[in-house]
Design a protein around this motif. Structure first.
Motif, PDB file in Angstrom:
ATOM      1  N   ARG A  72       0.837  -1.184   0.000  1.00  0.00           N
ATOM      2  CA  ARG A  72       0.000   0.000   0.000  1.00  0.00           C
ATOM      3  C   ARG A  72       0.881   1.246   0.000  1.00  0.00           C
ATOM      4  NH1 ARG A  72      -5.383  -1.325   1.292  1.00  0.00           N
ATOM      5  NH2 ARG A  72      -5.605  -3.522   1.885  1.00  0.00           N
ATOM      6  N   VAL A  73       0.388   2.286  -0.628  1.00  0.00           N
ATOM      7  CA  VAL A  73       1.157   3.511  -0.824  1.00  0.00           C
ATOM      8  C   VAL A  73       0.400   4.689  -0.222  1.00  0.00           C
ATOM      9  CG1 VAL A  73       2.159   5.056  -2.557  1.00  0.00           C
ATOM     10  CG2 VAL A  73       2.178   2.578  -2.935  1.00  0.00           C
ATOM     11  N   ALA A  74       1.112   5.578   0.455  1.00  0.00           N
ATOM     12  CA  ALA A  74       0.471   6.741   1.056  1.00  0.00           C
ATOM     13  C   ALA A  74       1.386   7.950   0.966  1.00  0.00           C
ATOM     14  CB  ALA A  74       0.111   6.458   2.511  1.00  0.00           C
ATOM     15  N   GLY A  75       0.787   9.112   0.766  1.00  0.00           N
ATOM     16  CA  GLY A  75       1.522  10.373   0.747  1.00  0.00           C
ATOM     17  C   GLY A  75       1.432  11.074   2.090  1.00  0.00           C
ATOM     18  N   LEU A  76       2.589  11.445   2.663  1.00  0.00           N
ATOM     19  CA  LEU A  76       2.661  12.088   3.967  1.00  0.00           C
ATOM     20  C   LEU A  76       3.488  13.363   3.858  1.00  0.00           C
ATOM     21  CD1 LEU A  76       3.458   8.915   6.132  1.00  0.00           C
ATOM     22  CD2 LEU A  76       1.199   9.882   5.636  1.00  0.00           C
ATOM     23  N   VAL A  77       3.431  14.187   4.913  1.00  0.00           N
ATOM     24  CA  VAL A  77       4.194  15.434   4.919  1.00  0.00           C
ATOM     25  C   VAL A  77       5.054  15.509   6.178  1.00  0.00           C
ATOM     26  CG1 VAL A  77       2.517  16.687   3.522  1.00  0.00           C
ATOM     27  CG2 VAL A  77       2.312  16.728   6.020  1.00  0.00           C
ATOM     28  N   ALA A  78       6.184  16.224   6.054  1.00  0.00           N
ATOM     29  CA  ALA A  78       7.109  16.370   7.176  1.00  0.00           C
ATOM     30  C   ALA A  78       6.544  17.330   8.220  1.00  0.00           C
ATOM     31  CB  ALA A  78       8.458  16.881   6.676  1.00  0.00           C
ATOM     32  N   THR A  79       6.838  17.026   9.495  1.00  0.00           N
ATOM     33  CA  THR A  79       6.386  17.868  10.605  1.00  0.00           C
ATOM     34  C   THR A  79       7.528  18.012  11.610  1.00  0.00           C
ATOM     35  OG1 THR A  79       4.603  18.216  12.211  1.00  0.00           O
ATOM     36  CG2 THR A  79       5.471  15.977  12.027  1.00  0.00           C
ATOM     37  N   GLY A  80       7.324  18.841  12.613  1.00  0.00           N
ATOM     38  CA  GLY A  80       8.331  18.991  13.659  1.00  0.00           C
ATOM     39  C   GLY A  80       9.561  19.720  13.160  1.00  0.00           C
ATOM     40  N   LYS A  81      10.731  19.149  13.478  1.00  0.00           N
ATOM     41  CA  LYS A  81      12.009  19.730  13.051  1.00  0.00           C
ATOM     42  C   LYS A  81      12.783  18.690  12.249  1.00  0.00           C
ATOM     43  CE  LYS A  81      12.307  22.817  17.051  1.00  0.00           C
ATOM     44  NZ  LYS A  81      13.116  23.224  18.242  1.00  0.00           N
ATOM     45  N   PRO A  82      12.413  18.476  10.990  1.00  0.00           N
ATOM     46  CA  PRO A  82      13.081  17.441  10.186  1.00  0.00           C
ATOM     47  C   PRO A  82      14.548  17.775   9.947  1.00  0.00           C
ATOM     48  CG  PRO A  82      11.697  18.829   8.799  1.00  0.00           C
ATOM     49  CD  PRO A  82      11.411  19.216  10.216  1.00  0.00           C
ATOM     50  N   ARG A 137      10.042  13.195  10.654  1.00  0.00           N
ATOM     51  CA  ARG A 137       8.765  12.743  11.191  1.00  0.00           C
ATOM     52  C   ARG A 137       7.661  13.142  10.216  1.00  0.00           C
ATOM     53  NH1 ARG A 137       9.232  13.354  17.765  1.00  0.00           N
ATOM     54  NH2 ARG A 137      11.306  12.409  17.905  1.00  0.00           N
ATOM     55  N   LEU A 138       6.866  12.166   9.828  1.00  0.00           N
ATOM     56  CA  LEU A 138       5.834  12.381   8.825  1.00  0.00           C
ATOM     57  C   LEU A 138       4.449  12.190   9.413  1.00  0.00           C
ATOM     58  CD1 LEU A 138       7.369  10.366   5.821  1.00  0.00           C
ATOM     59  CD2 LEU A 138       7.709  12.778   6.400  1.00  0.00           C
ATOM     60  N   VAL A 139       3.488  12.933   8.888  1.00  0.00           N
ATOM     61  CA  VAL A 139       2.098  12.808   9.313  1.00  0.00           C
ATOM     62  C   VAL A 139       1.185  12.863   8.097  1.00  0.00           C
ATOM     63  CG1 VAL A 139       2.411  13.780  11.621  1.00  0.00           C
ATOM     64  CG2 VAL A 139       1.952  15.306   9.687  1.00  0.00           C
ATOM     65  N   ASP A 140      -0.020  12.386   8.290  1.00  0.00           N
ATOM     66  CA  ASP A 140      -1.061  12.520   7.284  1.00  0.00           C
ATOM     67  C   ASP A 140      -1.351  14.016   7.120  1.00  0.00           C
ATOM     68  OD1 ASP A 140      -3.610  12.711   6.002  1.00  0.00           O
ATOM     69  OD2 ASP A 140      -4.108  10.686   6.664  1.00  0.00           O
ATOM     70  N   PRO A 141      -1.334  14.541   5.884  1.00  0.00           N
ATOM     71  CA  PRO A 141      -1.571  15.974   5.709  1.00  0.00           C
ATOM     72  C   PRO A 141      -2.959  16.418   6.156  1.00  0.00           C
ATOM     73  CG  PRO A 141      -1.555  14.834   3.593  1.00  0.00           C
ATOM     74  CD  PRO A 141      -1.060  13.861   4.611  1.00  0.00           C
ATOM     75  N   VAL A 142      -3.900  15.489   6.254  1.00  0.00           N
ATOM     76  CA  VAL A 142      -5.258  15.852   6.682  1.00  0.00           C
ATOM     77  C   VAL A 142      -5.341  15.954   8.200  1.00  0.00           C
ATOM     78  CG1 VAL A 142      -7.684  15.192   6.653  1.00  0.00           C
ATOM     79  CG2 VAL A 142      -6.265  14.793   4.625  1.00  0.00           C
ATOM     80  N   GLY A 143      -4.973  14.899   8.884  1.00  0.00           N
ATOM     81  CA  GLY A 143      -5.096  14.887  10.345  1.00  0.00           C
ATOM     82  C   GLY A 143      -3.920  15.474  11.079  1.00  0.00           C
ATOM     83  N   GLN A 144      -2.757  15.638  10.384  1.00  0.00           N
ATOM     84  CA  GLN A 144      -1.559  16.230  10.989  1.00  0.00           C
ATOM     85  C   GLN A 144      -1.122  15.516  12.268  1.00  0.00           C
ATOM     86  OE1 GLN A 144       0.474  18.844   9.871  1.00  0.00           O
ATOM     87  NE2 GLN A 144      -0.664  18.660   7.944  1.00  0.00           N
ATOM     88  N   GLY A 145      -1.432  14.211  12.370  1.00  0.00           N
ATOM     89  CA  GLY A 145      -0.997  13.434  13.528  1.00  0.00           C
ATOM     90  C   GLY A 145      -1.862  13.599  14.753  1.00  0.00           C
ATOM     91  N   GLY A 176       8.060   7.704  11.840  1.00  0.00           N
ATOM     92  CA  GLY A 176       9.453   8.111  11.973  1.00  0.00           C
ATOM     93  C   GLY A 176      10.304   7.508  10.869  1.00  0.00           C
ATOM     94  N   VAL A 177      11.097   8.358  10.219  1.00  0.00           N
ATOM     95  CA  VAL A 177      11.909   7.957   9.069  1.00  0.00           C
ATOM     96  C   VAL A 177      13.387   8.194   9.363  1.00  0.00           C
ATOM     97  CG1 VAL A 177      12.449   8.474   6.652  1.00  0.00           C
ATOM     98  CG2 VAL A 177      10.060   8.434   7.428  1.00  0.00           C
ATOM     99  N   THR A 178      14.218   7.215   9.026  1.00  0.00           N
ATOM    100  CA  THR A 178      15.665   7.396   9.048  1.00  0.00           C
ATOM    101  C   THR A 178      16.106   7.800   7.648  1.00  0.00           C
ATOM    102  OG1 THR A 178      15.985   5.737  10.787  1.00  0.00           O
ATOM    103  CG2 THR A 178      17.900   6.296   9.439  1.00  0.00           C
ATOM    104  N   PRO A 179      16.488   9.071   7.445  1.00  0.00           N
ATOM    105  CA  PRO A 179      16.926   9.492   6.111  1.00  0.00           C
ATOM    106  C   PRO A 179      18.304   8.934   5.788  1.00  0.00           C
ATOM    107  CG  PRO A 179      17.190  11.283   7.684  1.00  0.00           C
ATOM    108  CD  PRO A 179      16.512  10.156   8.423  1.00  0.00           C
ATOM    109  N   LEU A 180      18.604   8.835   4.507  1.00  0.00           N
ATOM    110  CA  LEU A 180      19.865   8.228   4.070  1.00  0.00           C
ATOM    111  C   LEU A 180      21.019   9.212   3.986  1.00  0.00           C
ATOM    112  CD1 LEU A 180      18.517   5.888   1.235  1.00  0.00           C
ATOM    113  CD2 LEU A 180      18.805   5.401   3.669  1.00  0.00           C
ATOM    114  N   THR A 181      20.800  10.454   4.380  1.00  0.00           N
ATOM    115  CA  THR A 181      21.807  11.506   4.221  1.00  0.00           C
ATOM    116  C   THR A 181      23.172  11.093   4.755  1.00  0.00           C
ATOM    117  OG1 THR A 181      20.011  13.100   4.514  1.00  0.00           O
ATOM    118  CG2 THR A 181      22.262  13.947   4.590  1.00  0.00           C
ATOM    119  N   LEU A 182      23.204  10.499   5.941  1.00  0.00           N
ATOM    120  CA  LEU A 182      24.475  10.128   6.568  1.00  0.00           C
ATOM    121  C   LEU A 182      24.913   8.704   6.236  1.00  0.00           C
ATOM    122  CD1 LEU A 182      23.849  11.588  10.151  1.00  0.00           C
ATOM    123  CD2 LEU A 182      24.940  12.700   8.183  1.00  0.00           C
ATOM    124  N   TYR A 183      24.075   7.953   5.516  1.00  0.00           N
ATOM    125  CA  TYR A 183      24.321   6.520   5.362  1.00  0.00           C
ATOM    126  C   TYR A 183      24.423   6.051   3.916  1.00  0.00           C
ATOM    127  CZ  TYR A 183      22.421   7.280  10.008  1.00  0.00           C
ATOM    128  OH  TYR A 183      22.182   7.789  11.268  1.00  0.00           O
TER     129      TYR A 183
END
Length: 253
Positions: free
Chosen positions: A160-170, A176-184, A231-238
């Motif tokens: 299954r595929v879903a579109g989310l948006v970044a929140t907090g201090k990415p 950290r991602l949330v549903d753009p409708v409910g915003q977590g 919660g997402v671990t980005p690949l920037t450092l890896y």
């Protein structure tokens, strides 16, 4: 926060699933980014997601493939009957700390699987990096095979595929991602059990690329469960480690 590593679940296909909560609330898909998504199972009952980044190379979360177990990839035939394919080797990022993960702190939660044979009907996705700076509201796509109902293993197994948006201090350690409708704040789309290791995509000029992996989730308002924050671990450092490991295995990216 809920670590999304896995519980015992049949690799048989689920029946149906309610359209609320998690990635599982997203639309089932077998095309586009979903073509790179694979199911990982372990001899201890592990059930996780991985993203194909080369014909025989899968990116996933480190906490999905701890030492002391054997791992397989689930492959489905035309009738959706499952069979298991061998994993030739597993590499966990040396900076991964399970204690940090258990305490819900950022760590190098990335791992690679070398497959014995390329899975049929799958296509690798391009490995990339998130655009920097990562801004609140930036859009990402996650694709996983986790459950749509927390605690119900039969509701998992469908991509299954879903579109989310970044929140907090990415940033480079965690997104950290949330549903753009409910915003977590109320139950919505997001990762759940079995979506650990799921590829996280960002759209680039040439198309979507994998920029991270799913590590954990919460319920609404940070409570236990799913459907709140992912919660997402980005690949920037890896990414360099991923490329170097692939080269050692002869699976150039």
């Amino acid at each position: 926060m809920k670590r999304l590593s896995c519980f015992i679940v049949s690799v048989a296909l689920p029946l149906s699933a309610p359209a609320h909560a998690i990635v599982g609330g997203g639309a089932p898909s077998t095309e586009g980014v979903a073509r790179s998504v694979v199911t990982i199972v372990g001899s201890r009952g592990n059930f996780c997601t991985g993203g194909l980044i080369a014909p025989k190379l899968v990116l996933t979360a480190a906490h999905c493939v701890p030492p002391g177990a054997d791992y397989k990839i689930v492959e489905y035939d035309a009738d959706r009957q499952p069979s298991l394919r061998d994993v030739k080797a597993v590499a966990i990022h040396p900076g991964f700390n399970m204690q940090a993960m258990s305490g819900h702190r950022a760590t190098a939660d990335v791992a690679l699987l070398q497959l014995a044979v390329a899975p049929k009907g799958k296509a690798p996705s391009v490995l990339g990096l998130p655009d920097i700076p990562i801004n609140v509201g930036s859009r990402f796509t996650i694709a996983g095979i986790g459950v749509t109902v927390r605690g119900d293993g039969k509701s998992g197994g469908t991509i299954r595929v879903a579109g989310l948006v970044a929140t907090g201090k990415p940033g480079t350690l965690q997104i950290r991602l949330v549903d753009p409708v409910g915003q977590g704040a109320r139950e919505g789309l997001g990762a759940c059990t079995g979506d650990s290791g799921a590829p996280v995509f960002e759209d680039k000029q040439g198309g979507p690329v994998i920029i991270g992996v799913v590590s954990w989730s919460t319920g609404p308002n940070g409570n236990a469960g799913c459907g709140g924050m992912t919660g997402v671990t980005p690949l920037t450092l890896y990414r360099d480690w991923i490329v170097q490991t692939a080269q050692k295995w002869g699976a150039g990216l």
